[in-house]
Design a protein around this motif. Sequence first.
Motif, PDB file in Angstrom:
ATOM      1  N   GLU A 117     -18.674   2.430  -8.717  1.00 21.79           N
ATOM      2  CA  GLU A 117     -17.760   2.452  -7.584  1.00 21.79           C
ATOM      3  C   GLU A 117     -16.428   1.870  -8.055  1.00 21.79           C
ATOM      4  O   GLU A 117     -16.361   0.720  -8.484  1.00 21.79           O
ATOM      5  CB  GLU A 117     -18.296   1.635  -6.409  1.00 21.79           C
ATOM      6  N   ILE A 118     -15.405   2.696  -7.995  1.00 26.38           N
ATOM      7  CA  ILE A 118     -14.072   2.315  -8.444  1.00 26.38           C
ATOM      8  C   ILE A 118     -13.280   1.863  -7.224  1.00 26.38           C
ATOM      9  O   ILE A 118     -13.228   2.569  -6.216  1.00 26.38           O
ATOM     10  CB  ILE A 118     -13.362   3.524  -9.100  1.00 26.38           C
ATOM     11  N   ILE A 119     -12.643   0.686  -7.315  1.00 29.80           N
ATOM     12  CA  ILE A 119     -11.830   0.174  -6.211  1.00 29.80           C
ATOM     13  C   ILE A 119     -10.400  -0.004  -6.681  1.00 29.80           C
ATOM     14  O   ILE A 119     -10.142  -0.638  -7.714  1.00 29.80           O
ATOM     15  CB  ILE A 119     -12.391  -1.150  -5.673  1.00 29.80           C
ATOM     16  N   GLY A 120      -9.479   0.575  -5.919  1.00 35.07           N
ATOM     17  CA  GLY A 120      -8.058   0.439  -6.205  1.00 35.07           C
ATOM     18  C   GLY A 120      -7.403  -0.488  -5.204  1.00 35.07           C
ATOM     19  O   GLY A 120      -7.737  -0.456  -4.014  1.00 35.07           O
ATOM     20  N   THR A 121      -6.499  -1.318  -5.681  1.00 34.53           N
ATOM     21  CA  THR A 121      -5.731  -2.213  -4.826  1.00 34.53           C
ATOM     22  C   THR A 121      -4.257  -1.866  -4.977  1.00 34.53           C
ATOM     23  O   THR A 121      -3.736  -1.839  -6.095  1.00 34.53           O
ATOM     24  CB  THR A 121      -5.961  -3.691  -5.211  1.00 34.53           C
ATOM     25  N   VAL A 122      -3.598  -1.592  -3.857  1.00 30.47           N
ATOM     26  CA  VAL A 122      -2.186  -1.220  -3.844  1.00 30.47           C
ATOM     27  C   VAL A 122      -1.390  -2.350  -3.204  1.00 30.47           C
ATOM     28  O   VAL A 122      -1.727  -2.808  -2.118  1.00 30.47           O
ATOM     29  CB  VAL A 122      -1.954   0.081  -3.036  1.00 30.47           C
ATOM     30  N   ASN A 123      -0.354  -2.775  -3.895  1.00 34.06           N
ATOM     31  CA  ASN A 123       0.564  -3.780  -3.357  1.00 34.06           C
ATOM     32  C   ASN A 123       1.938  -3.140  -3.202  1.00 34.06           C
ATOM     33  O   ASN A 123       2.521  -2.651  -4.185  1.00 34.06           O
ATOM     34  CB  ASN A 123       0.656  -4.989  -4.291  1.00 34.06           C
ATOM     35  N   ILE A 124       2.443  -3.118  -1.977  1.00 37.59           N
ATOM     36  CA  ILE A 124       3.775  -2.596  -1.710  1.00 37.59           C
ATOM     37  C   ILE A 124       4.775  -3.652  -2.170  1.00 37.59           C
ATOM     38  O   ILE A 124       4.761  -4.782  -1.676  1.00 37.59           O
ATOM     39  CB  ILE A 124       3.973  -2.282  -0.204  1.00 37.59           C
ATOM     40  N   GLN A 125       5.639  -3.304  -3.110  1.00 38.95           N
ATOM     41  CA  GLN A 125       6.628  -4.242  -3.627  1.00 38.95           C
ATOM     42  C   GLN A 125       7.907  -4.241  -2.801  1.00 38.95           C
ATOM     43  O   GLN A 125       8.495  -5.286  -2.560  1.00 38.95           O
ATOM     44  CB  GLN A 125       6.945  -3.926  -5.094  1.00 38.95           C
TER      45      GLN A 125
ATOM     46  N   VAL B 277       9.530   3.973  -1.331  1.00 46.15           N
ATOM     47  CA  VAL B 277       8.503   2.930  -1.370  1.00 46.15           C
ATOM     48  C   VAL B 277       8.187   2.661  -2.838  1.00 46.15           C
ATOM     49  O   VAL B 277       7.889   3.593  -3.596  1.00 46.15           O
ATOM     50  CB  VAL B 277       7.214   3.357  -0.627  1.00 46.15           C
ATOM     51  N   PHE B 278       8.269   1.386  -3.228  1.00 44.94           N
ATOM     52  CA  PHE B 278       7.950   0.957  -4.590  1.00 44.94           C
ATOM     53  C   PHE B 278       6.635   0.188  -4.516  1.00 44.94           C
ATOM     54  O   PHE B 278       6.475  -0.690  -3.669  1.00 44.94           O
ATOM     55  CB  PHE B 278       9.044   0.032  -5.130  1.00 44.94           C
ATOM     56  N   LEU B 279       5.704   0.501  -5.416  1.00 44.87           N
ATOM     57  CA  LEU B 279       4.393  -0.152  -5.347  1.00 44.87           C
ATOM     58  C   LEU B 279       3.748  -0.297  -6.707  1.00 44.87           C
ATOM     59  O   LEU B 279       4.152   0.337  -7.678  1.00 44.87           O
ATOM     60  CB  LEU B 279       3.473   0.610  -4.393  1.00 44.87           C
ATOM     61  N   ASP B 280       2.746  -1.165  -6.754  1.00 46.14           N
ATOM     62  CA  ASP B 280       1.890  -1.358  -7.925  1.00 46.14           C
ATOM     63  C   ASP B 280       0.447  -1.124  -7.506  1.00 46.14           C
ATOM     64  O   ASP B 280       0.100  -1.320  -6.341  1.00 46.14           O
ATOM     65  CB  ASP B 280       2.003  -2.786  -8.470  1.00 46.14           C
ATOM     66  N   CYS B 281      -0.374  -0.742  -8.472  1.00 44.33           N
ATOM     67  CA  CYS B 281      -1.779  -0.472  -8.177  1.00 44.33           C
ATOM     68  C   CYS B 281      -2.643  -0.911  -9.349  1.00 44.33           C
ATOM     69  O   CYS B 281      -2.270  -0.718 -10.510  1.00 44.33           O
ATOM     70  CB  CYS B 281      -1.955   1.028  -7.929  1.00 44.33           C
ATOM     71  N   GLU B 282      -3.779  -1.493  -9.044  1.00 41.68           N
ATOM     72  CA  GLU B 282      -4.799  -1.811 -10.044  1.00 41.68           C
ATOM     73  C   GLU B 282      -6.084  -1.105  -9.670  1.00 41.68           C
ATOM     74  O   GLU B 282      -6.476  -1.092  -8.504  1.00 41.68           O
ATOM     75  CB  GLU B 282      -5.054  -3.318 -10.124  1.00 41.68           C
ATOM     76  N   LEU B 283      -6.741  -0.531 -10.662  1.00 35.37           N
ATOM     77  CA  LEU B 283      -8.015   0.149 -10.467  1.00 35.37           C
ATOM     78  C   LEU B 283      -9.076  -0.650 -11.210  1.00 35.37           C
ATOM     79  O   LEU B 283      -8.913  -0.943 -12.405  1.00 35.37           O
ATOM     80  CB  LEU B 283      -7.908   1.567 -11.035  1.00 35.37           C
ATOM     81  N   LYS B 284     -10.154  -1.025 -10.494  1.00 43.74           N
ATOM     82  CA  LYS B 284     -11.191  -1.850 -11.108  1.00 43.74           C
ATOM     83  C   LYS B 284     -12.568  -1.221 -10.967  1.00 43.74           C
ATOM     84  O   LYS B 284     -12.862  -0.538  -9.993  1.00 43.74           O
ATOM     85  CB  LYS B 284     -11.198  -3.247 -10.484  1.00 43.74           C
ATOM     86  N   ASN B 285     -13.394  -1.502 -11.958  1.00 41.13           N
ATOM     87  CA  ASN B 285     -14.798  -1.128 -11.976  1.00 41.13           C
ATOM     88  C   ASN B 285     -15.586  -2.418 -12.156  1.00 41.13           C
ATOM     89  O   ASN B 285     -15.427  -3.093 -13.174  1.00 41.13           O
ATOM     90  CB  ASN B 285     -15.064  -0.155 -13.133  1.00 41.13           C
TER      91      ASN B 285
END
Length: 141
Positions: free
Chosen positions: A92-100, A107-115
Amino acid sequence: MSDNFEQISKKPGFMKHNGGLMFRKVSENKYEFKSTITENHLNVASITHGGYLAAIIDAGAGTAAHRVSNNAPCVTISLDIKYIGASRAGDEIIGTVNIQKKTNTLVFLDCELKNNNTLIASASGVWKILKIKPSELGPGG
């Protein structure tokens, strides 16, 4: 914060065809999305294809841009992805998006994808907020 993820791939299209994407709001500027990797998502090395990871980052981050823009349609201007780790079928892959930052048009943003809490990809991107009436197609590709 919503404790429950919602399916955002409700209409026929690329993301629904590939299993859909679950999404939720965590806070005003933070969102999460998730997907379970299947055999169809793997490359010949039996790890998740980078193109699929790019697709879920684009769909999940794009949905976050859409939501933070009062559901205005948004399109990807740029998306820079760095692949760091791997995932396999059943993960199960979970992505977290932070709006900068959000302006009237971008819209400027960053994202991390974790397993399993291990970083497998990081991304940053810019989305254009379209000045047309809200889309009836909905987010999520």
